[in-house]
Write an enzyme that holds these catalytic residues in place. Structure first.
Site, PDB file in Angstrom:
ATOM      1  N   ASP A  39       0.622  -1.278  -0.296  1.00 48.22           N
ATOM      2  CA  ASP A  39       0.038  -0.254  -0.136  1.00 48.22           C
ATOM      3  C   ASP A  39       0.812   1.250  -0.012  1.00 48.22           C
ATOM      4  O   ASP A  39       0.545   2.247   0.508  1.00 48.22           O
ATOM      5  CB  ASP A  39      -1.125   0.104   1.190  1.00 48.22           C
ATOM      6  N   LYS A  42       1.815   2.254  -5.193  1.00 50.34           N
ATOM      7  CA  LYS A  42       2.645   1.502  -6.373  1.00 50.34           C
ATOM      8  C   LYS A  42       1.896   1.874  -7.709  1.00 50.34           C
ATOM      9  O   LYS A  42       2.590   2.197  -8.692  1.00 50.34           O
ATOM     10  CB  LYS A  42       2.908   0.154  -6.227  1.00 50.34           C
ATOM     11  N   GLY A  66      -4.336  -4.175  -4.600  1.00 48.03           N
ATOM     12  CA  GLY A  66      -5.156  -3.236  -5.087  1.00 48.03           C
ATOM     13  C   GLY A  66      -4.541  -1.929  -5.336  1.00 48.03           C
ATOM     14  O   GLY A  66      -4.028  -1.076  -4.586  1.00 48.03           O
ATOM     15  N   HIS A  67      -4.455  -1.769  -6.622  1.00 51.70           N
ATOM     16  CA  HIS A  67      -3.347  -0.666  -7.138  1.00 51.70           C
ATOM     17  C   HIS A  67      -4.291   0.521  -7.575  1.00 51.70           C
ATOM     18  O   HIS A  67      -4.923   0.412  -8.485  1.00 51.70           O
ATOM     19  CB  HIS A  67      -2.439  -1.027  -8.448  1.00 51.70           C
ATOM     20  N   GLN A 250       2.219  -6.186  -3.256  1.00 52.63           N
ATOM     21  CA  GLN A 250       2.241  -6.118  -1.769  1.00 52.63           C
ATOM     22  C   GLN A 250       3.749  -5.531  -1.465  1.00 52.63           C
ATOM     23  O   GLN A 250       4.009  -4.316  -2.017  1.00 52.63           O
ATOM     24  CB  GLN A 250       2.618  -7.421  -1.131  1.00 52.63           C
TER      25      GLN A 250
HETATM   26  P1  IMP Z   1      -2.863 -12.908   1.683  1.00 57.07           P
HETATM   27  O1  IMP Z   1      -1.959 -12.347   0.571  1.00 57.07           O
HETATM   28  O2  IMP Z   1      -4.350 -12.389   1.349  1.00 57.07           O
HETATM   29  O3  IMP Z   1      -2.609 -14.192   2.148  1.00 57.07           O
HETATM   30  O4  IMP Z   1      -2.560 -12.087   3.114  1.00 57.07           O
HETATM   31  C1  IMP Z   1      -1.398 -12.306   4.109  1.00 57.07           C
HETATM   32  C2  IMP Z   1      -1.147 -10.928   4.335  1.00 57.07           C
HETATM   33  O5  IMP Z   1      -0.523 -10.021   3.750  1.00 57.07           O
HETATM   34  C3  IMP Z   1      -2.172 -10.277   5.297  1.00 57.07           C
HETATM   35  O6  IMP Z   1      -1.553  -9.460   6.308  1.00 57.07           O
HETATM   36  C4  IMP Z   1      -2.565  -8.962   4.288  1.00 57.07           C
HETATM   37  O7  IMP Z   1      -3.249  -8.075   4.929  1.00 57.07           O
HETATM   38  C5  IMP Z   1      -1.369  -8.667   3.735  1.00 57.07           C
HETATM   39  N1  IMP Z   1      -1.471  -8.297   2.304  1.00 57.07           N
HETATM   40  C6  IMP Z   1      -1.769  -9.102   1.213  1.00 57.07           C
HETATM   41  N2  IMP Z   1      -1.789  -8.243  -0.013  1.00 57.07           N
HETATM   42  C7  IMP Z   1      -1.722  -7.088   0.466  1.00 57.07           C
HETATM   43  C8  IMP Z   1      -1.536  -5.637  -0.208  1.00 57.07           C
HETATM   44  O8  IMP Z   1      -1.520  -5.629  -1.565  1.00 57.07           O
HETATM   45  N3  IMP Z   1      -1.142  -4.588   0.328  1.00 57.07           N
HETATM   46  C9  IMP Z   1      -0.960  -4.556   1.789  1.00 57.07           C
HETATM   47  N4  IMP Z   1      -1.186  -5.882   2.793  1.00 57.07           N
HETATM   48  C10 IMP Z   1      -1.212  -6.874   1.981  1.00 57.07           C
END
Ligand code: IMP
Length: 450
Positions: A39, A42, A66-67, A250
């Site tokens: 977040d 990007k 989510g970009h 991420q």
């Molecule tokens: P998952 O990727 O859905 O398995 O989530 C694992 C961890 O990564 C959790 O803490 C999510 O909140 C975090 N996470 C996954 N995708 C994002 C992202 O795009 N931005 C911020 N945190 C993320």
């Protein structure tokens, strides 16, 4: 500009992008990664650099990302399709390292098409080796989180982890399999024999194999035209001297190996994965831009040394609109952490930094930066590597004066107030990397290039 180059076996030349970069061309093949916990903004930077790229490729993650891109007031949030899609003439590719939810992909295609954006297979492609997120991955993601009670990871519930698990277990369904209905039937049937046992154990509804198979095969005619050899497409771009942008999702500290395990995502988010995640040689990656938010945020559970649970944290959340673009969850907010940043610099070899959301800090009387940690009586310049270690550090802060000027209209570095420039310089010194882009608002135009 003269480019040196390498020869292919058949005598054709591949321009050496590193030579181009060294000669002053600031694009070359650029990897964009989030240097914190995701977040960082990007989407906006990818969108901006896409204007100078021929191809944009996603190499890991899925629709947990989510970009957000804002162009003249219109906001676009992309979860799967590369953020370069808004630039006509670019090629947008989903690499093998991504996990793709077919329904979400098609929804995004439809939304963009409705706005008149070209989403034809001529410019949008999915690797045949990309693993598919199926309904049982989503059910298992939610079932496991529900069972974890006080030990939740706080996943996005999009089925990301269970899909990567199947990939590693060698039972996953890949996009290319959609051309072979028999293979789809057999893989889904076998997978559900095991997944339904698990779902029942978690007190979740088992899934009907026939319904999953029919649902997927119904989408196949719309998806298969997008299947492509991403390796070939990227090689062709390189041969023609075009630049490629690798869009990370991420952030570094959510990396499955280098992040705050187990509170991480299920893929390697570091720049090194850009090559493996789309089928290009690591030597083709020339520039690595780390996106750094001017403060820090984190969604979900896990250690966060500079987290602010006070009014300043709430201020950052409100002013920065820090609510997840994917799940809508409020983000945890805190001061900039230079230790986390230093780790990102060394893990990714950042060539430069894009500093985002600097405008959000307006009106804070002082700005704090965590410059080191105290950990069991020692001072650390890098995060402790043992599990849980980051939860036991005490941040060592340095204080800088804040600013109350509105910087959202600044268009050059010289326009920025002294205190803002001092903050930027201090971050550069602590990271040992130049800040080449400064974002002072959500719109494409609110970006200062140095
Ligand atoms: P998952 O990727 O859905 O398995 O989530 C694992 C961890 O990564 C959790 O803490 C999510 O909140 C975090 N996470 C996954 N995708 C994002 C992202 O795009 N931005 C911020 N945190 C993320």
């Amino acid at each position: 500009m003269t480019l040196t180059g390498r020869s292919l076996a058949d005598g054709r030349r591949i321009p050496c992008r590193r030579a181009a970069l060294q000669a002053g061309n600031t694009m070359a093949n650029t990897v964009i990664i989030g240097a914190q916990w995701g977040d960082e903004g990007k989407g906006k930077i990818v969108d901006m650099l896409s204007a100078r790229s021929r191809a944009i490729v996603r190499f890991q993650g899925g629709n947990n990302a989510g970009h957000t891109i804002k162009v003249q007031g219109q906001e676009t949030i992309l979860h799967l399709i590369p953020s370069g899609i808004l630039h006509e003439g670019t090629i947008c590719l989903v690499g093998n390292g991504v996990v793709l939810d077919p329904e979400v992909f098609l929804q995004e295609v439809d939304q963009l098409a409705q706005r008149g954006i070209d989403v034809s297979p001529a410019r949008l492609g999915i690797s045949k080796k990309t693993h598919l997120i199926l309904p049982y991955h989503k059910s298992l993601d939610k079932a496991r989180e529900a069972k974890r009670a006080g030990r939740k990871i706080g996943t996005t519930g999009r089925g990301i982890g269970p899909c990567y698990e199947d990939k590693a277990a060698r039972v996953g369904l890949r996009a290319g399999d959609l051309c072979n209905p028999e293979l789809v039937r057999s893989k889904v049937t076998h997978a559900l024999e095991e997944k339904n046992i698990l779902l029942r154990a978690y007190n979740f509804e088992p899934l009907d194999p026939g319904a999953v198979i029919d649902g997927l095969l119904a989408l196949a005619p719309r998806l298969t035209p997008y299947l492509t050899e991403v390796e070939d497409r990227l090689q062709e771009v390189q041969q023609k001297g075009g630049d490629i942008l690798f869009e990370g999702a991420q952030g570094v500290h959510l990396d499955i190996d280098h992040g705050t395990y187990p509170f991480v995502t299920s893929s390697n988010t570091v720049a090194g994965n850009a090559a493996a995640g789309c089928g290009i040689a690591p030597s083709a990656l020339t520039r690595v831009v780390g996106i750094v938010k001017a403060y820090t945020t984190r969604v979900g559970s896990g250690p966060f040394p500079t987290e602010l649970l006070d009014d300043t944290g709430s201020y950052l959340r409100t002013e920065g609109h820090e609510f997840g673009a994917t799940t809508g969850r409020p983000r945890r907010c805190g001061w900039l952490d230079a230790v986390v940043l230093r780790e990102s610099v060394r893990l990714n070899g950042l060539t430069d930094i894009a500093l985002t959301k600097l405008d959000v800090l307006q009106n804070l009387p002082v700005l704090q930066i965590c410059v080191a940690y105290e950990y069991h009586g020692r001072r650390l310049e890098y995060p402790p590597q043992e599990e849980g270690g980051l939860g036991e550090v005490t941040p060592v802060y340095e204080e800088l004066p804040g600013f109350d000027e509105d910087i959202s209209g600044c268009t050059s570095y010289a326009d920025l107030p002294d205190n803002v420039r001092a903050y930027i310089s201090r971050i550069e010194a602590l990271a040992g990397v130049r800040i080449s882009l400064v974002s002072v608002g959500p719109d494409r135009r609110q970006t200062i290039e140095r």
